[in-house]
Design a protein around this motif. Structure first.
Motif, PDB file in Angstrom:
ATOM      1  N   GLN A   1     -31.865  62.450 119.049  1.00 32.69           N
ATOM      2  CA  GLN A   1     -31.183  63.450 119.859  1.00 32.69           C
ATOM      3  C   GLN A   1     -29.680  63.416 119.660  1.00 32.69           C
ATOM      4  OE1 GLN A   1     -32.945  65.698 121.901  1.00 32.69           O
ATOM      5  NE2 GLN A   1     -30.972  66.744 121.903  1.00 32.69           N
ATOM      6  N   MET A   2     -29.138  62.224 119.356  1.00 37.57           N
ATOM      7  CA  MET A   2     -27.687  62.075 119.211  1.00 37.57           C
ATOM      8  C   MET A   2     -27.132  63.008 118.135  1.00 37.57           C
ATOM      9  SD  MET A   2     -25.495  58.568 118.713  1.00 37.57           S
ATOM     10  CE  MET A   2     -26.470  58.059 117.285  1.00 37.57           C
ATOM     11  N   ASP A   3     -27.842  63.154 117.030  1.00 35.20           N
ATOM     12  CA  ASP A   3     -27.391  64.057 115.967  1.00 35.20           C
ATOM     13  C   ASP A   3     -27.330  65.497 116.456  1.00 35.20           C
ATOM     14  OD1 ASP A   3     -27.231  61.935 114.228  1.00 35.20           O
ATOM     15  OD2 ASP A   3     -29.186  62.287 113.308  1.00 35.20           O
ATOM     16  N   LYS A   4     -28.344  65.907 117.209  1.00 32.02           N
ATOM     17  CA  LYS A   4     -28.377  67.277 117.726  1.00 32.02           C
ATOM     18  C   LYS A   4     -27.264  67.501 118.748  1.00 32.02           C
ATOM     19  CE  LYS A   4     -33.340  67.929 117.023  1.00 32.02           C
ATOM     20  NZ  LYS A   4     -34.627  68.292 117.644  1.00 32.02           N
ATOM     21  N   ASP A   5     -27.047  66.499 119.607  1.00 28.09           N
ATOM     22  CA  ASP A   5     -25.984  66.613 120.608  1.00 28.09           C
ATOM     23  C   ASP A   5     -24.619  66.707 119.937  1.00 28.09           C
ATOM     24  OD1 ASP A   5     -27.880  66.469 122.592  1.00 28.09           O
ATOM     25  OD2 ASP A   5     -27.568  64.332 122.991  1.00 28.09           O
ATOM     26  N   ALA A   6     -24.427  65.910 118.897  1.00 33.27           N
ATOM     27  CA  ALA A   6     -23.142  65.913 118.179  1.00 33.27           C
ATOM     28  C   ALA A   6     -22.874  67.279 117.563  1.00 33.27           C
ATOM     29  CB  ALA A   6     -23.145  64.826 117.109  1.00 33.27           C
ATOM     30  N   GLU A   7     -23.894  67.870 116.962  1.00 34.24           N
ATOM     31  CA  GLU A   7     -23.737  69.198 116.364  1.00 34.24           C
ATOM     32  C   GLU A   7     -23.434  70.243 117.424  1.00 34.24           C
ATOM     33  OE1 GLU A   7     -23.623  70.237 113.176  1.00 34.24           O
ATOM     34  OE2 GLU A   7     -23.539  68.083 112.748  1.00 34.24           O
ATOM     35  N   SER A   8     -24.088  70.118 118.582  1.00 36.39           N
ATOM     36  CA  SER A   8     -23.838  71.054 119.680  1.00 36.39           C
ATOM     37  C   SER A   8     -22.403  70.944 120.178  1.00 36.39           C
ATOM     38  CB  SER A   8     -24.825  70.777 120.819  1.00 36.39           C
ATOM     39  OG  SER A   8     -24.543  71.589 121.931  1.00 36.39           O
ATOM     40  N   ILE A   9     -21.922  69.725 120.336  1.00 32.54           N
ATOM     41  CA  ILE A   9     -20.541  69.512 120.804  1.00 32.54           C
ATOM     42  C   ILE A   9     -19.543  70.049 119.788  1.00 32.54           C
ATOM     43  CG2 ILE A   9     -18.805  67.730 121.296  1.00 32.54           C
ATOM     44  CD1 ILE A   9     -21.094  66.091 122.552  1.00 32.54           C
ATOM     45  N   LEU A  10     -19.793  69.835 118.518  1.00 31.48           N
ATOM     46  CA  LEU A  10     -18.911  70.387 117.482  1.00 31.48           C
ATOM     47  C   LEU A  10     -18.847  71.901 117.574  1.00 31.48           C
ATOM     48  CD1 LEU A  10     -19.539  68.441 114.129  1.00 31.48           C
ATOM     49  CD2 LEU A  10     -17.420  68.579 115.446  1.00 31.48           C
ATOM     50  N   GLY A  11     -19.977  72.515 117.804  1.00 30.02           N
ATOM     51  CA  GLY A  11     -20.017  73.968 117.936  1.00 30.02           C
ATOM     52  C   GLY A  11     -19.189  74.453 119.108  1.00 30.02           C
ATOM     53  N   LYS A  12     -19.264  73.736 120.230  1.00 28.07           N
ATOM     54  CA  LYS A  12     -18.478  74.090 121.408  1.00 28.07           C
ATOM     55  C   LYS A  12     -16.989  73.917 121.127  1.00 28.07           C
ATOM     56  CE  LYS A  12     -22.054  74.614 124.281  1.00 28.07           C
ATOM     57  NZ  LYS A  12     -22.425  75.897 124.922  1.00 28.07           N
ATOM     58  N   MET A  13     -16.644  72.854 120.410  1.00 29.06           N
ATOM     59  CA  MET A  13     -15.238  72.593 120.110  1.00 29.06           C
ATOM     60  C   MET A  13     -14.643  73.679 119.205  1.00 29.06           C
ATOM     61  SD  MET A  13     -15.227  68.437 119.620  1.00 29.06           S
ATOM     62  CE  MET A  13     -13.443  68.265 119.667  1.00 29.06           C
ATOM     63  N   LYS A  14     -15.448  74.180 118.294  1.00 33.12           N
ATOM     64  CA  LYS A  14     -14.982  75.243 117.402  1.00 33.12           C
ATOM     65  C   LYS A  14     -14.703  76.530 118.176  1.00 33.12           C
ATOM     66  CE  LYS A  14     -17.338  73.474 113.288  1.00 33.12           C
ATOM     67  NZ  LYS A  14     -18.452  73.686 112.321  1.00 33.12           N
ATOM     68  N   ILE A  15     -15.473  76.727 119.247  1.00 33.05           N
ATOM     69  CA  ILE A  15     -15.278  77.919 120.085  1.00 33.05           C
ATOM     70  C   ILE A  15     -14.062  77.741 121.000  1.00 33.05           C
ATOM     71  CG2 ILE A  15     -16.278  79.310 121.938  1.00 33.05           C
ATOM     72  CD1 ILE A  15     -19.037  78.654 120.735  1.00 33.05           C
TER      73      ILE A  15
ATOM     74  N   LYS B   1     -20.210  59.045 117.963  1.00 35.20           N
ATOM     75  CA  LYS B   1     -20.698  59.295 116.610  1.00 35.20           C
ATOM     76  C   LYS B   1     -19.717  60.166 115.835  1.00 35.20           C
ATOM     77  CE  LYS B   1     -24.414  61.856 114.263  1.00 35.20           C
ATOM     78  NZ  LYS B   1     -24.630  60.924 113.159  1.00 35.20           N
ATOM     79  N   LEU B   2     -19.198  61.221 116.480  1.00 36.63           N
ATOM     80  CA  LEU B   2     -18.256  62.135 115.816  1.00 36.63           C
ATOM     81  C   LEU B   2     -16.931  61.434 115.493  1.00 36.63           C
ATOM     82  CD1 LEU B   2     -18.924  65.339 117.962  1.00 36.63           C
ATOM     83  CD2 LEU B   2     -19.623  64.945 115.585  1.00 36.63           C
ATOM     84  N   LEU B   3     -16.487  60.567 116.390  1.00 36.40           N
ATOM     85  CA  LEU B   3     -15.254  59.796 116.126  1.00 36.40           C
ATOM     86  C   LEU B   3     -15.456  58.861 114.944  1.00 36.40           C
ATOM     87  CD1 LEU B   3     -14.181  58.902 119.777  1.00 36.40           C
ATOM     88  CD2 LEU B   3     -12.875  60.324 118.168  1.00 36.40           C
ATOM     89  N   LYS B   4     -16.599  58.190 114.927  1.00 37.32           N
ATOM     90  CA  LYS B   4     -16.890  57.234 113.855  1.00 37.32           C
ATOM     91  C   LYS B   4     -16.973  57.934 112.500  1.00 37.32           C
ATOM     92  CE  LYS B   4     -20.161  53.580 112.644  1.00 37.32           C
ATOM     93  NZ  LYS B   4     -21.401  52.849 113.051  1.00 37.32           N
ATOM     94  N   GLU B   5     -17.506  59.155 112.507  1.00 33.88           N
ATOM     95  CA  GLU B   5     -17.639  59.919 111.258  1.00 33.88           C
ATOM     96  C   GLU B   5     -16.347  60.610 110.866  1.00 33.88           C
ATOM     97  OE1 GLU B   5     -20.872  62.534 112.097  1.00 33.88           O
ATOM     98  OE2 GLU B   5     -22.424  61.017 111.714  1.00 33.88           O
ATOM     99  N   GLY B   6     -15.330  60.530 111.730  1.00 37.04           N
ATOM    100  CA  GLY B   6     -14.039  61.133 111.425  1.00 37.04           C
ATOM    101  C   GLY B   6     -14.004  62.640 111.539  1.00 37.04           C
ATOM    102  N   LYS B   7     -14.943  63.218 112.290  1.00 35.93           N
ATOM    103  CA  LYS B   7     -14.984  64.665 112.431  1.00 35.93           C
ATOM    104  C   LYS B   7     -14.095  65.157 113.578  1.00 35.93           C
ATOM    105  CE  LYS B   7     -19.632  65.156 110.493  1.00 35.93           C
ATOM    106  NZ  LYS B   7     -21.024  65.619 110.733  1.00 35.93           N
ATOM    107  N   ILE B   8     -13.798  64.272 114.523  1.00 38.21           N
ATOM    108  CA  ILE B   8     -12.913  64.627 115.630  1.00 38.21           C
ATOM    109  C   ILE B   8     -11.922  63.496 115.870  1.00 38.21           C
ATOM    110  CG2 ILE B   8     -14.713  66.031 116.742  1.00 38.21           C
ATOM    111  CD1 ILE B   8     -15.088  63.746 118.763  1.00 38.21           C
ATOM    112  N   GLU B   9     -10.930  63.762 116.663  1.00 38.26           N
ATOM    113  CA  GLU B   9      -9.956  62.728 117.027  1.00 38.26           C
ATOM    114  C   GLU B   9      -9.544  62.920 118.476  1.00 38.26           C
ATOM    115  OE1 GLU B   9      -6.688  63.262 114.399  1.00 38.26           O
ATOM    116  OE2 GLU B   9      -6.113  65.227 115.200  1.00 38.26           O
ATOM    117  N   LYS B  10      -8.958  61.881 119.040  1.00 38.80           N
ATOM    118  CA  LYS B  10      -8.535  61.921 120.431  1.00 38.80           C
ATOM    119  C   LYS B  10      -7.079  62.344 120.503  1.00 38.80           C
ATOM    120  CE  LYS B  10      -9.641  59.298 124.579  1.00 38.80           C
ATOM    121  NZ  LYS B  10     -10.188  58.025 125.105  1.00 38.80           N
TER     122      LYS B  10
END
Length: 281
Positions: free
Chosen positions: A216-230, A263-272
């Motif tokens: 589920q973590m992978d799906k949640d991460a993709e969903s959050i990325l989608g929200k962030m893009k919006i 997960k997204l932070l570890k993969e370097g896709k987002i930052e704080k």
């Protein structure tokens, strides 16, 4: 003994201008049950023949036999279509006989309208008439087929804000999505797929709409990325966001949110950001 609403084998006692009269087993011919002429068309029958019939009450409240197969019998559960509604009586359901089955107002759960397909159980009321009910808890059985982490299908039949969402698994077993696992709105009659998270000692199933955490973590991460893009710079969620706000916007728990963000932070896709929020990198 005659069982109303059940299929049973009965013997032809005699014929009349109305049809065949079946032996009710009481020793009194006055108790014999009519199998109407319209049921006999194209059949060659004799006195003493045994027939597989179901007994119900006709429009004049008389016990009547039918050879026709009904979608349900007393004590069983299934989905039937609503053909019409009556302001005083309730809803009428198509179950395979000319006389439709009544779903009384008192036995409805939520709004019911023509064209709906409703999950009901069949019972005999205090006057011996067959009726339908959407309150099917007493019709369900303990699970014998499923184990923890199995995926199941079912129908929502009741929603209790204090407990959770009640589900008829395979339309036969007790199932519950506890409040702690409810991250979306449900409605009565909704067909769902869920995962078994617990098999109770009494055979009842606790369910979750989400997969195992690592999947589920992978799906949640993709969903959050989608929200962030919006939302872009308007993304205002972080570790301090309330569980209620996260559940309302993302449809997940705060624990799942933090897991996906990690997960997204570890993969370097987002930052704080300096403000403590997150943004696309």
């Amino acid at each position: 003994m005659v069982k109303v609403g059940k299929r049973q084998t009965m013997k032809i006692n005699n014929f009349s201008s109305k049809g065949a009269h079946l032996d009710a087993g009481t020793g009194d011919s006055k108790d014999n049950i009519l199998l109407p002429n319209n049921e006999l068309e194209g059949k060659v029958l004799d006195i003493g023949d045994e027939l597989d019939v179901m007994i119900y009450r006709d429009s004049e409240d008389r016990l009547t036999a039918t050879l026709r197969k009904t979608a349900l019998t007393v004590g069983t559960i299934g989905k039937l279509y609503v053909t019409d509604t009556n302001e005083k009586l309730g809803a009428f359901l198509d179950w395979g006989l000319k006389k439709e089955l009544l779903l009384p107002h008192a036995q409805m759960v939520g709004e019911v309208k023509p064209g709906d397909e409703v999950l009901v159980g069949i019972y005999e009321d205090s006057k011996g008439r067959l009726s339908a009910t959407m309150k099917i808890y007493s019709f369900l059985m303990p699970n014998k087929d499923y184990q923890k982490n199995d995926f199941v299908e079912g129908t929502v039949y009741r929603i209790n804000p204090e407990i959770g969402v009640f589900v008829a698994v395979d339309n036969r077993y007790f199932g519950l999505i506890p409040n702690s696992e409810c991250f979306k709105k449900f409605y009565v009659g909704e067909e769902i797929q869920a995962r078994v998270i617990r098999v109770r000692e009494d055979g009842k199933l606790d369910l979750a709409m989400r997969e195992l955490a690592f999947v589920q973590m992978d799906k949640d991460a993709e969903s959050i990325l989608g929200k962030m893009k919006i939302l872009k710079t308007h993304f205002r969620f972080n570790d301090d966001s309330s569980p209620e706000a996260i559940k309302e916007y993302f449809g997940i728990s705060k624990k799942a949110f933090k897991r996906a963000i990690g997960k997204l932070l570890k993969e370097g896709k987002i930052e704080k950001t300096e403000e403590g929020f997150f943004r696309l990198k």
